[in-house]
Design an enzyme around this catalytic site. Structure first.
Site, PDB file in Angstrom:
ATOM      1  N   HIS A 101       0.843  -1.189   0.000  1.00 24.75           N
ATOM      2  CA  HIS A 101       0.000   0.000   0.000  1.00 24.75           C
ATOM      3  C   HIS A 101       0.883   1.247   0.000  1.00 24.75           C
ATOM      4  O   HIS A 101       2.094   1.167   0.180  1.00 24.75           O
ATOM      5  CB  HIS A 101      -0.958   0.013   1.202  1.00 24.75           C
ATOM      6  CG  HIS A 101      -0.301   0.226   2.527  1.00 24.75           C
ATOM      7  ND1 HIS A 101      -0.926   0.875   3.566  1.00 24.75           N
ATOM      8  CD2 HIS A 101       0.930  -0.114   2.998  1.00 24.75           C
ATOM      9  CE1 HIS A 101      -0.116   0.914   4.615  1.00 24.75           C
ATOM     10  NE2 HIS A 101       1.002   0.320   4.304  1.00 24.75           N
ATOM     11  N   CYS A 145       6.723   5.993   4.142  1.00 23.78           N
ATOM     12  CA  CYS A 145       5.488   5.253   3.842  1.00 23.78           C
ATOM     13  C   CYS A 145       4.713   5.905   2.697  1.00 23.78           C
ATOM     14  O   CYS A 145       3.732   5.335   2.203  1.00 23.78           O
ATOM     15  CB  CYS A 145       4.605   5.163   5.083  1.00 23.78           C
ATOM     16  SG  CYS A 145       5.314   4.157   6.409  1.00 23.78           S
ATOM     17  N   HIS A 196       4.872   0.159  -0.477  1.00 26.01           N
ATOM     18  CA  HIS A 196       5.692  -0.735   0.357  1.00 26.01           C
ATOM     19  C   HIS A 196       4.768  -1.833   0.877  1.00 26.01           C
ATOM     20  O   HIS A 196       3.542  -1.728   0.767  1.00 26.01           O
ATOM     21  CB  HIS A 196       6.352   0.023   1.522  1.00 26.01           C
ATOM     22  CG  HIS A 196       5.373   0.599   2.492  1.00 26.01           C
ATOM     23  ND1 HIS A 196       4.666   1.773   2.249  1.00 26.01           N
ATOM     24  CD2 HIS A 196       4.957   0.155   3.712  1.00 26.01           C
ATOM     25  CE1 HIS A 196       3.876   2.031   3.282  1.00 26.01           C
ATOM     26  NE2 HIS A 196       4.032   1.057   4.176  1.00 26.01           N
ATOM     27  N   HIS A 211       3.683  -5.256   3.670  1.00 22.82           N
ATOM     28  CA  HIS A 211       3.668  -5.820   5.026  1.00 22.82           C
ATOM     29  C   HIS A 211       3.190  -7.268   4.970  1.00 22.82           C
ATOM     30  O   HIS A 211       2.379  -7.634   4.114  1.00 22.82           O
ATOM     31  CB  HIS A 211       2.714  -5.053   5.945  1.00 22.82           C
ATOM     32  CG  HIS A 211       3.058  -3.628   6.154  1.00 22.82           C
ATOM     33  ND1 HIS A 211       4.136  -3.220   6.909  1.00 22.82           N
ATOM     34  CD2 HIS A 211       2.458  -2.494   5.702  1.00 22.82           C
ATOM     35  CE1 HIS A 211       4.177  -1.894   6.922  1.00 22.82           C
ATOM     36  NE2 HIS A 211       3.182  -1.431   6.189  1.00 22.82           N
ATOM     37  N   ASP A 221      -4.707 -10.814  -0.044  1.00 23.09           N
ATOM     38  CA  ASP A 221      -3.368 -11.398  -0.121  1.00 23.09           C
ATOM     39  C   ASP A 221      -2.704 -11.139  -1.471  1.00 23.09           C
ATOM     40  O   ASP A 221      -3.298 -11.360  -2.532  1.00 23.09           O
ATOM     41  CB  ASP A 221      -3.437 -12.910   0.133  1.00 23.09           C
ATOM     42  CG  ASP A 221      -2.063 -13.520   0.340  1.00 23.09           C
ATOM     43  OD1 ASP A 221      -1.228 -12.909   1.031  1.00 23.09           O
ATOM     44  OD2 ASP A 221      -1.826 -14.614  -0.205  1.00 23.09           O
ATOM     45  N   HIS A 222      -1.455 -10.659  -1.401  1.00 22.56           N
ATOM     46  CA  HIS A 222      -0.663 -10.335  -2.591  1.00 22.56           C
ATOM     47  C   HIS A 222      -1.368  -9.325  -3.499  1.00 22.56           C
ATOM     48  O   HIS A 222      -1.302  -9.411  -4.721  1.00 22.56           O
ATOM     49  CB  HIS A 222      -0.281 -11.601  -3.366  1.00 22.56           C
ATOM     50  CG  HIS A 222       0.807 -12.372  -2.695  1.00 22.56           C
ATOM     51  ND1 HIS A 222       0.588 -13.137  -1.578  1.00 22.56           N
ATOM     52  CD2 HIS A 222       2.131 -12.452  -2.966  1.00 22.56           C
ATOM     53  CE1 HIS A 222       1.728 -13.691  -1.185  1.00 22.56           C
ATOM     54  NE2 HIS A 222       2.694 -13.286  -2.010  1.00 22.56           N
ATOM     55  N   GLU A 248       0.310  -4.805  11.857  1.00 22.02           N
ATOM     56  CA  GLU A 248       0.952  -4.315  10.648  1.00 22.02           C
ATOM     57  C   GLU A 248       2.426  -4.727  10.640  1.00 22.02           C
ATOM     58  O   GLU A 248       2.967  -5.140   9.616  1.00 22.02           O
ATOM     59  CB  GLU A 248       0.832  -2.795  10.583  1.00 22.02           C
ATOM     60  CG  GLU A 248       1.460  -2.169   9.358  1.00 22.02           C
ATOM     61  CD  GLU A 248       1.389  -0.659   9.414  1.00 22.02           C
ATOM     62  OE1 GLU A 248       0.509  -0.085   8.745  1.00 22.02           O
ATOM     63  OE2 GLU A 248       2.206  -0.057  10.143  1.00 22.02           O
TER      64      GLU A 248
END
Length: 272
Positions: free
Chosen positions: A153, A172, A178, A180, A218-219, A262
């Site tokens: 995100h 960020c 980037h 997580h 996811d991904h 996070e």
């Protein structure tokens, strides 16, 4: 004199099975899902026992930890460690040894602790991915399941200048985003089914959370791929609120809490 809470941890290894001999094979598999088996599987259980009381003016303690340890070793560890719960603990001969029922049993076994302290909460970890809790204050028993998804995100407010965004979000705000490895804890509560010993089917809970959250996020790039974040800043505060809202009416029990990790140092929570 103020009240202080003391929490002590003990561990034990036990085997158990989700199977009722009075049910047919198909009924067992229907009620317990993939966890149904005539044969035991084992866990390294971790039990957290929370007590509270006043601090003794002479000793400076709520209670001598050695006294708490002696009770836990005698009433819990000695009973359960290296045992088959279904076969060697009489109470569970006809009672399913679910997390929920184990918590109720431990609550009874620890009802009379050493003088001066009161049992206020229990947390029982079956694996790192599932645990149950009991809280005396509202006599609440909960089940928590842990999930993961990897997503990227970018923190960016379109109405602010590039300089303002960088000042607010720092790295960020990187234009390329980037990522997580997010960890989500979903906590539910409700009546414990007297036959299965469970608040709800773990399989049903997993199916909902995977469909609504894990498989969708996811991904993915949260800003670009997930419609509900298209015009929103994808802070973890916003993400955890969205997860809670999506699950509230979807999970097969009452949603109590969602926690979003996070990173190992940043945890966000929404409660009912």
């Amino acid at each position: 004199m103020s009240i202080v809470t003391l929490t002590r941890k003990v561990s034990f290894s036990s085997g158990h099975r989700y199977w009722r001999d009075s049910w047919s094979d198909s009924e067992n598999r229907h009620r317990f899902g993939k966890y149904a088996s005539r044969f035991n599987h084992g866990h390294n259980y971790v039990l957290w026992v929370s007590t509270c009381g006043s601090v003794d003016a002479d000793t400076g303690m709520v209670v001598n930890i050695k006294d708490i340890d002696a009770v836990l070793q005698q009433r819990i560890v000695a009973q359960f460690d290296q045992r088959s719960i279904n076969d060697e603990i009489p109470f569970f001969g006809e009672t399913v040894p679910s997390l929920e029922n184990l918590l109720q049993y431990f609550r009874s076994e620890l009802s009379d602790l050493p003088v001066g302290v009161t049992l206020v909460a229990l947390k029982l970890e079956e694996t790192p991915l599932i645990y149950g809790e009991w809280i005396k204050e509202n006599d609440l028993t909960t089940l928590t399941r842990v999930y993961e998804f990897a997503a990227s995100h970018r923190l960016h407010v379109p109405t602010m200048t590039e300089g303002q965004n960088w000042e607010l979000f720092g790295k960020c705000n990187n234009a390329a985003g980037h990522g997580h490895n997010y960890v989500v804890e979903v906590t539910v509560s409700g009546d414990i089914d007297p036959e299965t010993g469970m608040i709800c089917s773990i399989t049903d809970l997993d199916d909902v959370v995977h469909r609504e959250i894990v498989d969708r996020y996811d991904h993915k790039n949260l800003n670009e791929d997930i419609p509900e974040f298209a015009d929103r800043v994808t802070t973890s505060e916003i993400v955890v609120q969205e997860i809670f809202n999506r699950l509230t009416s979807a999970v097969p029990a009452q949603l109590v809490r969602v926690r979003l990790f996070e990173t190992a140092r940043n945890v966000f929570e929404v409660s009912a």
